[in-house]
Design an enzyme around this catalytic site. Structure first.
Site, PDB file in Angstrom:
ATOM      1  N   TYR A  61      29.739  67.467  78.164  1.00 15.80           N
ATOM      2  CA  TYR A  61      29.162  66.531  77.212  1.00 15.80           C
ATOM      3  C   TYR A  61      29.690  66.790  75.799  1.00 15.80           C
ATOM      4  CZ  TYR A  61      25.824  64.178  74.192  1.00 15.80           C
ATOM      5  OH  TYR A  61      25.258  63.384  73.227  1.00 15.80           O
ATOM      6  N   HIS A  91      27.541  58.846  62.216  1.00 21.87           N
ATOM      7  CA  HIS A  91      26.167  59.347  62.217  1.00 21.87           C
ATOM      8  C   HIS A  91      25.635  59.619  60.816  1.00 21.87           C
ATOM      9  CE1 HIS A  91      26.863  59.632  66.438  1.00 21.87           C
ATOM     10  NE2 HIS A  91      25.829  60.414  66.697  1.00 21.87           N
ATOM     11  N   ASN A 200      24.304  68.049  65.751  1.00 20.52           N
ATOM     12  CA  ASN A 200      23.272  68.137  66.768  1.00 20.52           C
ATOM     13  C   ASN A 200      22.428  69.391  66.540  1.00 20.52           C
ATOM     14  OD1 ASN A 200      21.971  67.314  69.147  1.00 20.52           O
ATOM     15  ND2 ASN A 200      23.203  68.694  70.385  1.00 20.52           N
ATOM     16  N   TYR A 283     -21.240  76.544  50.459  1.00 23.39           N
ATOM     17  CA  TYR A 283     -20.186  76.809  51.438  1.00 23.39           C
ATOM     18  C   TYR A 283     -18.854  77.161  50.792  1.00 23.39           C
ATOM     19  CZ  TYR A 283     -22.215  75.467  55.976  1.00 23.39           C
ATOM     20  OH  TYR A 283     -22.931  75.430  57.134  1.00 23.39           O
ATOM     21  N   ARG A 286     -19.361  80.785  49.956  1.00 26.40           N
ATOM     22  CA  ARG A 286     -19.834  81.649  51.047  1.00 26.40           C
ATOM     23  C   ARG A 286     -18.882  81.642  52.234  1.00 26.40           C
ATOM     24  NH1 ARG A 286     -24.490  79.731  54.448  1.00 26.40           N
ATOM     25  NH2 ARG A 286     -24.720  78.280  52.725  1.00 26.40           N
ATOM     26  N   PHE A 334      18.428  71.393  71.810  1.00 30.74           N
ATOM     27  CA  PHE A 334      18.436  70.770  70.488  1.00 30.74           C
ATOM     28  C   PHE A 334      17.052  70.278  70.080  1.00 30.74           C
ATOM     29  CE2 PHE A 334      19.451  67.643  73.734  1.00 30.74           C
ATOM     30  CZ  PHE A 334      18.471  66.698  73.518  1.00 30.74           C
ATOM     31  N   GLU A 419      17.700  58.821  75.010  1.00 35.63           N
ATOM     32  CA  GLU A 419      16.769  59.732  74.352  1.00 35.63           C
ATOM     33  C   GLU A 419      15.425  59.012  74.265  1.00 35.63           C
ATOM     34  OE1 GLU A 419      18.976  60.426  70.806  1.00 35.63           O
ATOM     35  OE2 GLU A 419      20.595  61.441  71.881  1.00 35.63           O
TER      36      GLU A 419
END
Length: 514
Positions: A61, A91, A200, A283, A286, A334, A419
């Site tokens: 790949y 990309h 990636n 609160y 405390r 990845f 994906e």
């Protein structure tokens, strides 16, 4: 727990796992990076294997196949370099405001850390150029929005390596190729798998998460300090922090918070004077050990996972150097779900700290509860005092609460459904990274009010540690008498929270806090 990241000037990769302090030293403070001989040897061996795989035309790949749903397309070895250049150019599609310099440096460093483990096939020439960009402070210009987990920002980051895109130089954005030439550097031609390995994986998510973990741990410590000063200012009883009471809950973080507060307030005349002033407090005073402790547990757990990821290989394919032959295994390392879930959890934990901090601030400025002048102004009515900074703390808390919706539960399929779920980890970590800054301001506002409250009661002596913090604050923010512009005051104290000055001031007196 004071760290010394800003004092580290050089970090050598390759002979052991990088620490969070070393990582932050490079990303935030500009420490130089070098490679050990072992690092170089591992990288060269891995590169030799991937080049052999290409020569043998193995079906791997991203080496001899296309990317994403194009995995079914076989690529000729002759087109290997074109394939890698194409992944970078196609990309680089993130948009919007650029990532900060420290975030980009963190991601670049993560590339060196991850790819330098010798399981990815990236060449030493490519990694050396990334190192040289870091050491020469040439920071890629990276639009910061539009990533489902990786790819887009990383591709923008890789562009300067091939002589494309832009970089930051001394605060100015310039052409990358020109900047490289000005520093005696030359672009590289990416070989097989290198465009994929650089874009990636978990580089961006993990790099940002390391900064997040570093800052969140320290912000949680500042929360204990701010709470202690507020307890003193509001005549709270130290009895709620009794060590015997903490043993009834089996959470070590709760006991540690109570111990921190006791140590910070040790020797306080105010604490002794008001030990029995009330049967019990509200609160927000405390429940400091319980609420801070719960938040700290989540932050500490997240840091553990992030450190694990920092030592991991988040690539696909992974090149195993088994003997002389080697093997490439395709999988999903990845994916950043481990880190993303923790980043979502850290947002919730920090929001809890902001929630209780804002309530303590409100009690200090509210004369119905504080037993001090309204809004901590010596002359209320004519002056508004700290009325509106409490609004700011409330708004920041609400912004953090709105950001607490987990990013990791969301998904939109990509790459023609190849994906089909995505981690959405990039959103998780960038959101968490931003929320730390909001927490710094919320805690800074509480500290600002606590310092003013102490000034309004000059005849009552606080602890040595609380006095030291007040002196530090007063070195940048004077006592309020009449109304003035408070914006710069708030930024200055938030800066002291962020840079570790508040923690250092206390630890100089009481030693390291838990």
């Amino acid at each position: 727990m004071t760290t010394h990241a800003k004092n580290i000037t050089e970090v050598t990769l390759g002979d052991g796992q990088i620490t969070i302090d070393e990582f932050v030293a490079v990303a935030r403070h500009g420490a130089r990076v070098s490679f050990s001989d072992a690092y170089v040897d591992r990288v060269r061996h891995s590169r030799g294997l991937i080049e052999r795989f290409l020569d043998e035309n193995r079906l791997i790949y991203g080496v001899t196949t296309g990317f994403g749903d194009n995995v079914t397309e076989v690529i000729s070895p002759a087109d290997a370099a074109t394939l890698q250049r194409n992944i970078v150019l196609s990309h680089a599609v993130s948009v919007g405001e650029p990532l900060s310099v420290e975030v980009v440096r963190a991601i670049e460093l993560m590339m060196l850390v991850g790819l330098g483990q010798g399981y990815s096939g990236t060449s030493i020439e490519v990694l050396s150029l990334i190192r040289d960009l870091l050491n020469n402070r040439l920071t890629p210009y990276v639009p910061g929005e539009g990533s489902v987990g990786y790819l887009g920002p990383e591709a923008h980051m890789v562009m300067p390596l091939i002589g494309e895109g832009r970089v930051w130089v001394d605060g100015e954005v310039v052409d990358a190729r020109t900047a490289l030439a000005d520093h005696g550097l030359e672009p590289v031609v990416l070989g097989c798998t290198e465009g994929l390995t650089l874009t990636n994986g978990t580089h961006s998510v993990t790099g940002i998460a390391v900064l997040l973990a570093y800052d969140a741990v320290r912000a949680a410590t500042v929360a204990d300090i701010a709470a202690a000063l507020s307890l003193e200012s509001l005549k709270g009883t130290i009895k709620a922090f009794d060590a015997r009471l903490q043993t009834m809950k089996k959470h070590p973080e709760q006991a540690a918070v109570a111990a921190n507060v006791r140590r910070i307030l040790d020797g306080s005349d105010i604490v002794e004077k008001y030990r029995d002033y009330r049967v019990q407090d509200t609160y927000s005073l405390r429940a400091i050990p319980q609420m801070h402790g719960g938040a700290k547990r989540a932050i500490n757990d997240a840091q553990t996972v992030i450190v694990e990821e920092l030592a991991s290989v988040g690539d696909n394919p992974v090149i195993f150097p088994e003997g002389d032959d080697g093997i490439a295994l395709m999988g999903a390392n990845f994916d950043s779900t481990f880190v993303a879930i923790q980043a979502d959890l850290v947002v919730n934990a920090m929001t809890v700290l902001a929630k209780i901090s804002e309530r303590r601030t409100d009690r200090m400025v509210n004369s119905a509860f504080s037993e001090m002048p309204a809004f901590l102004s010596p002359v209320p009515g004519l002056n508004n005092g700290y009325m509106i900074p409490q609004y700011t703390a409330a708004a920041l808390y609400m912004e953090m609460k709105a950001a607490s919706m987990p990013a990791t539960v969301d998904s939109v399929p990509t790459s023609a459904n190849q994906e089909d779920p995505v981690s959405n980890a990039y959103l998780a970590v960038t959101k968490a990274y931003r929320m730390v800054g909001k927490l710094h301001h919320v805690l800074g506002i509480e500290l600002m009010c606590a310092a003013q409250a102490h000034d309004l009661r000059p005849d009552e002596a606080g602890s040595a540690a609380s006095r030291r913090v007040r002196e530090l604050i007063r070195s940048v923010v004077p006592t309020v008498t009449d109304d003035r512009f408070f914006g710069d005051d708030m930024e200055a104290i938030a800066g002291q929270v962020a840079d570790g000055s508040i923690i250092a001031a206390v630890e100089d007196v009481v030693g390291a806090l838990d």
